[in-house]
Design a protein around this motif. Structure first.
Motif, mmCIF file in Angstrom:
data_model
loop_
_atom_site.group_PDB
_atom_site.id
_atom_site.type_symbol
_atom_site.label_atom_id
_atom_site.label_comp_id
_atom_site.label_asym_id
_atom_site.label_seq_id
_atom_site.Cartn_x
_atom_site.Cartn_y
_atom_site.Cartn_z
ATOM 1 N N PHE A 186 0.822 -1.211 0.000
ATOM 2 C CA PHE A 186 0.000 0.000 0.000
ATOM 3 C C PHE A 186 0.858 1.264 0.000
ATOM 4 N N THR A 187 1.820 1.343 0.915
ATOM 5 C CA THR A 187 2.559 2.598 1.072
ATOM 6 C C THR A 187 3.286 3.012 -0.196
ATOM 7 N N ALA A 188 3.751 2.045 -0.968
ATOM 8 C CA ALA A 188 4.460 2.371 -2.219
ATOM 9 C C ALA A 188 3.572 3.143 -3.185
ATOM 10 N N ARG A 189 2.260 3.032 -3.024
ATOM 11 C CA ARG A 189 1.320 3.671 -3.949
ATOM 12 C C ARG A 189 0.951 5.101 -3.558
ATOM 13 N N TYR A 190 1.296 5.529 -2.337
ATOM 14 C CA TYR A 190 0.929 6.894 -1.937
ATOM 15 C C TYR A 190 2.018 7.623 -1.145
ATOM 16 N N PHE A 191 3.079 6.958 -0.715
ATOM 17 C CA PHE A 191 4.076 7.552 0.167
ATOM 18 C C PHE A 191 5.396 7.771 -0.577
ATOM 19 N N TYR A 192 5.333 8.525 -1.663
ATOM 20 C CA TYR A 192 6.514 8.864 -2.465
ATOM 21 C C TYR A 192 7.293 7.639 -2.916
ATOM 22 N N GLY A 193 6.608 6.532 -3.145
ATOM 23 C CA GLY A 193 7.255 5.312 -3.609
ATOM 24 C C GLY A 193 7.901 4.481 -2.514
ATOM 25 N N ALA A 194 7.835 4.930 -1.268
ATOM 26 C CA ALA A 194 8.454 4.197 -0.155
ATOM 27 C C ALA A 194 7.649 2.945 0.178
ATOM 28 N N ARG A 195 8.350 1.848 0.345
ATOM 29 C CA ARG A 195 7.721 0.605 0.790
ATOM 30 C C ARG A 195 7.975 0.489 2.289
ATOM 31 N N ILE A 196 6.952 0.811 3.054
ATOM 32 C CA ILE A 196 7.081 0.892 4.514
ATOM 33 C C ILE A 196 6.385 -0.313 5.139
ATOM 34 N N GLU A 197 7.125 -1.016 5.960
ATOM 35 C CA GLU A 197 6.566 -2.144 6.695
ATOM 36 C C GLU A 197 6.696 -1.839 8.176
#
Length: 148
Positions: free
Chosen positions: A32-43
């Motif tokens: 999810f985060t990669a789609r709205y958080f400047y491309g960041a993949r946050i876990e």
């Protein structure tokens, strides 16, 4: 706002037509985060936040202070994606997720403890957090990202 408090404690509130569970999943999973958080993949798990940038560079690796799905999440924040910001002290981000009548949820994000991170405070204020939160809302409500 021109006071030091406004810079060192930033509060954002919005209403999202989504369940608390959907919001929790969207803020804690890299898909999810990669789609709205400047491309960041946050876990984010009960003990750690780990964020990778679009090219697999480490953007964040912080302690999780509170983990209460799907209601409250508190974690440290250091902007490792920028060498200058990475030198600043760790700040704190709190996510409060509150269900409302009518099928929507109130999301409050507080970014504080920014006294030792003035450049981070400046970079996340205004459009910084608002772009992330607007992207989160748009994605959850429409299924499409805000920005391409």
């Amino acid at each position: 706002m021109t006071t030091a408090t406004a810079t060192t404690t930033q509060v954002y509130q919005l209403f999202i037509k989504a369940t608390p569970e959907a919001i929790w999943e969207a803020i804690t999973t890299p898909e999810f985060t990669a789609r709205y958080f400047y491309g960041a993949r946050i876990e984010i798990g009960p003990q750690r936040l780990h964020a990778l940038g679009p090219n697999d560079e480490v953007w964040g690796d912080e302690s999780v202070l509170e983990f209460d799905p799907p209601h409250r999440l508190v974690h440290g924040w250091r902007s490792l994606y920028d060498p200058e910001l990475a030198l600043e002290e760790t700040s704190r981000v709190t996510w409060e997720i509150e269900p409302q009548d009518g099928g929507f949820t109130k999301l409050t994000v507080v970014h504080d403890r920014l006294e030792g991170a003035p450049k981070t405070a400046e970079s996340v204020s205004g459009a910084g957090w608002m772009m992330v939160l607007s992207g989160l809302k748009t994605l959850l409500e429409t299924g499409e990202p805000l920005a391409g």
